[in-house]
Design a protein around this motif. Structure first.
Motif, PDB file in Angstrom:
ATOM      1  N   LEU A  89       0.839  -1.197   0.000  1.00 46.32           N
ATOM      2  CA  LEU A  89       0.000   0.000   0.000  1.00 46.32           C
ATOM      3  C   LEU A  89       0.874   1.246   0.000  1.00 46.32           C
ATOM      4  N   ALA A  90       0.436   2.263  -0.704  1.00 46.00           N
ATOM      5  CA  ALA A  90       1.183   3.525  -0.730  1.00 46.00           C
ATOM      6  C   ALA A  90       1.238   4.129   0.673  1.00 46.00           C
ATOM      7  N   LEU A  91       2.237   4.941   0.898  1.00 42.50           N
ATOM      8  CA  LEU A  91       2.414   5.592   2.193  1.00 42.50           C
ATOM      9  C   LEU A  91       1.136   6.304   2.614  1.00 42.50           C
ATOM     10  N   ARG A  92       0.704   6.054   3.850  1.00 42.89           N
ATOM     11  CA  ARG A  92      -0.573   6.595   4.316  1.00 42.89           C
ATOM     12  C   ARG A  92      -0.377   7.899   5.106  1.00 42.89           C
ATOM     13  N   TRP A  93      -1.406   8.726   5.044  1.00 44.11           N
ATOM     14  CA  TRP A  93      -1.464   9.951   5.834  1.00 44.11           C
ATOM     15  C   TRP A  93      -2.722   9.907   6.695  1.00 44.11           C
ATOM     16  N   LEU A  94      -2.592  10.236   7.950  1.00 39.49           N
ATOM     17  CA  LEU A  94      -3.739  10.318   8.847  1.00 39.49           C
ATOM     18  C   LEU A  94      -3.855  11.727   9.396  1.00 39.49           C
ATOM     19  N   VAL A  95      -5.084  12.114   9.670  1.00 38.03           N
ATOM     20  CA  VAL A  95      -5.334  13.400  10.302  1.00 38.03           C
ATOM     21  C   VAL A  95      -5.511  13.160  11.792  1.00 38.03           C
ATOM     22  N   ILE A  96      -4.580  13.654  12.592  1.00 36.85           N
ATOM     23  CA  ILE A  96      -4.618  13.490  14.044  1.00 36.85           C
ATOM     24  C   ILE A  96      -4.806  14.870  14.647  1.00 36.85           C
ATOM     25  N   GLY A  97      -5.983  15.076  15.249  1.00 38.41           N
ATOM     26  CA  GLY A  97      -6.345  16.424  15.667  1.00 38.41           C
ATOM     27  C   GLY A  97      -6.577  17.252  14.423  1.00 38.41           C
ATOM     28  N   SER A  98      -5.779  18.266  14.249  1.00 39.40           N
ATOM     29  CA  SER A  98      -5.867  19.072  13.018  1.00 39.40           C
ATOM     30  C   SER A  98      -4.610  18.932  12.179  1.00 39.40           C
ATOM     31  N   THR A  99      -3.766  17.966  12.560  1.00 40.10           N
ATOM     32  CA  THR A  99      -2.477  17.806  11.888  1.00 40.10           C
ATOM     33  C   THR A  99      -2.492  16.612  10.942  1.00 40.10           C
ATOM     34  N   SER A 100      -1.985  16.800   9.737  1.00 35.92           N
ATOM     35  CA  SER A 100      -1.853  15.714   8.769  1.00 35.92           C
ATOM     36  C   SER A 100      -0.497  15.046   8.987  1.00 35.92           C
ATOM     37  N   CYS A 101      -0.531  13.732   9.331  1.00 36.09           N
ATOM     38  CA  CYS A 101       0.692  13.031   9.719  1.00 36.09           C
ATOM     39  C   CYS A 101       1.008  11.894   8.754  1.00 36.09           C
ATOM     40  N   PHE A 102       2.298  11.692   8.469  1.00 33.80           N
ATOM     41  CA  PHE A 102       2.731  10.592   7.613  1.00 33.80           C
ATOM     42  C   PHE A 102       3.163   9.408   8.477  1.00 33.80           C
ATOM     43  N   GLU A 103       3.295   8.239   7.823  1.00 30.72           N
ATOM     44  CA  GLU A 103       3.557   7.006   8.551  1.00 30.72           C
ATOM     45  C   GLU A 103       5.056   6.714   8.639  1.00 30.72           C
ATOM     46  N   LEU A 104       5.518   6.376   9.829  1.00 30.19           N
ATOM     47  CA  LEU A 104       6.916   6.031  10.055  1.00 30.19           C
ATOM     48  C   LEU A 104       7.227   4.616   9.560  1.00 30.19           C
ATOM     49  N   ASN A 105       8.441   4.405   9.109  1.00 33.47           N
ATOM     50  CA  ASN A 105       8.908   3.081   8.735  1.00 33.47           C
ATOM     51  C   ASN A 105       9.410   2.362   9.996  1.00 33.47           C
ATOM     52  N   PRO A 106       8.753   1.255  10.404  1.00 37.91           N
ATOM     53  CA  PRO A 106       9.182   0.574  11.626  1.00 37.91           C
ATOM     54  C   PRO A 106      10.462  -0.240  11.446  1.00 37.91           C
ATOM     55  N   LYS A 107      10.866  -0.484  10.191  1.00 35.90           N
ATOM     56  CA  LYS A 107      12.079  -1.250   9.920  1.00 35.90           C
ATOM     57  C   LYS A 107      13.261  -0.297   9.777  1.00 35.90           C
TER      58      LYS A 107
END
Length: 445
Positions: free
Chosen positions: A347-365
């Protein structure tokens, strides 16, 4: 609502009272949507749902091996967590199901309150760019996703009022053609002993239905009459190339042959194999693979269950725009392993809206590595049923003593596995408890 307070849906069963058999069921979209969602579940999630007693091939032993392997063998602490609780790439859709089989979607953010990195993780123990570990902040929902604006009622299925589901989970929209087919097959309405029964199904019942779908052919009958599930007898001794879907054997330029050192008894099954990081990463990566990917890759995989019936029903019952989610399911971001032999997309890199901030996903590896397992000189011991542990002399001697095979009956040889053999091994891990023997020492009968 069910007795435990959770949501339910109703399903009408048509039962042959004399034979104590469910002939077929009639339901609306809610039940069928959950059936199709089974195809999106990672195999590791299935093992976890059944508390490592899924009885599906070698998956239980693989999962236990991840649990017992020390964190120092993984690229990061988060890599181990990824395999023990793999993410569903279709979670944004499955969150809309009326009854959920898996309803946990954790969200983590940097625990450093002054961190300015606008990032999140769905995996515990991930490391933020500021070098701090993330911490749990709650569950994420569809409202967090920037691209989840669907207002449609059904999740996967087409917009029809009713569906017909057979005992072995073949699904079709209710129609005159289907009705006449059932009349011919079961003698309806001449038979007087056919009873209609409406049952309510909740999350626990659907998880039980999933287990029956993996291990039996009479799923609805087993569910209604509470038939015991027998131990899975699947034991594939011969695996031909015809088991693969056509695209599975297409050239993979990045595939690298895997070397193993095999120890077996003369004219008998494999005792163990000594393997490197590449082999372990390959089989551990199977735990993050969606069930639908197995159905896509192995068209003739011997199995006792009937998940293939669900897979084959997608074309006639699922919305066109959702079919690829089920027929060619992808992995969640960063879950592709280094030996991606089934060529699963991510899946392409995801973005979530947390509060009013648009956040990208960290690579756990590790940033520049897809592997779960740390590269290095350490080898591993793998048994026939894919129990994996670090290779050492004491463990090996104890294992051989327990096998009670005379020294003069032991044979050692080195093999180089090509793509076909590796694919067979992946299929065998799903379909038999003797994965190494079925691929590396197939029966000559």
């Amino acid at each position: 609502m069910s007795s435990d307070g959770g949501p339910t849906f109703s399903v009408k069963l048509f039962i042959d009272k004399e034979k104590k058999k469910v002939l077929f069921a009639e339901s609306d979209k809610d039940f069928v949507d959950v059936l199709f969602s089974f195809l999106t579940l990672p195999l590791g999630t299935i093992v976890r749902l059944f508390d490592k007693k899924s009885q599906v091939g070698c998956l239980d032993e693989l999962y236990k091996s991840v649990e017992s392997l020390g964190e120092d063998h993984f690229q990061t602490k988060a890599c181990k967590a990824m395999l023990l609780a793999p993410l569903n790439a279709a979670a944004v859709h499955c969150n809309r199901l009326k009854v959920k089989v898996v309803d946990k979607n954790p969200m983590y953010r940097c625990k450093n309150a002054s961190c300015r990195v606008t990032a999140f993780s769905s995996v515990p123990h991930a490391i933020c760019y500021c070098k701090n570990v993330v911490q749990y902040i709650g569950e994420w929902t569809n409202k967090n996703c920037r691209d989840s604006d669907s207002k449609e009622d059904a999740v996967f299925v087409i917009g029809v009022a009713k569906f017909i589901i057979t005992d072995d989970l073949q699904v079709a929209p209710a129609s005159t053609r289907v009705m006449f087919s059932l009349i011919e097959k079961y003698g309806i309405p001449e038979k007087e002993n056919i009873q209609e029964k409406v049952i309510q199904l909740n999350s626990a019942k659907m998880i039980g239905l999933l287990r029956r779908a993996l291990l039996t052919k009479q799923v609805l009958t087993g569910l209604y009459f509470d038939v015991a599930i027998l131990a899975n007898p699947a034991d594939m001794c011969m695996l031909s190339e015809s088991m693969f879907a056509k695209q599975a054997l297409e050239t993979e330029p990045k595939f690298k042959a895997i070397k193993v050192r095999l120890v077996h008894a003369k004219d008998d099954s494999v005792l163990y194999a000594e393997v490197g990081q590449d082999f372990v990463d390959l089989v551990f990566g199977l735990l993050s693979t969606p069930l639908g990917t197995i159905m896509k890759t192995f068209r003739e995989l011997p199995q006792t269950g009937c998940v293939d019936s669900i897979y084959k029903s997608v074309a006639a019952s699922v919305k066109q725009e959702c079919q690829s989610l089920l027929l060619s399911p992808v992995l969640a971001p960063f879950f592709v392993c280094s030996s991606n032999v089934m060529q699963v997309q991510e899946l392409a890199l995801r973005w979530l809206v947390i509060g009013s901030t648009s956040c990208f996903e960290l690579n756990p590896k590790s940033v520049n590595d897809r592997a779960y397992i740390k590269d290095g000189p350490m080898n591993f011991m793998v048994t026939d049923d894919l129990q994996i542990r670090p290779f050492c002399l004491i463990n090996t001697l104890e294992f051989l003593r327990a096998c009670k095979v005379p020294k003069d009956k032991l044979v050692e040889k080195e093999l180089t596995l090509n793509k076909t053999q590796v694919l067979k091994l992946v299929g065998a891990a799903f379909g038999t408890s003797k994965a190494l023997s079925s691929v590396l020492m197939p029966s000559k009968k």
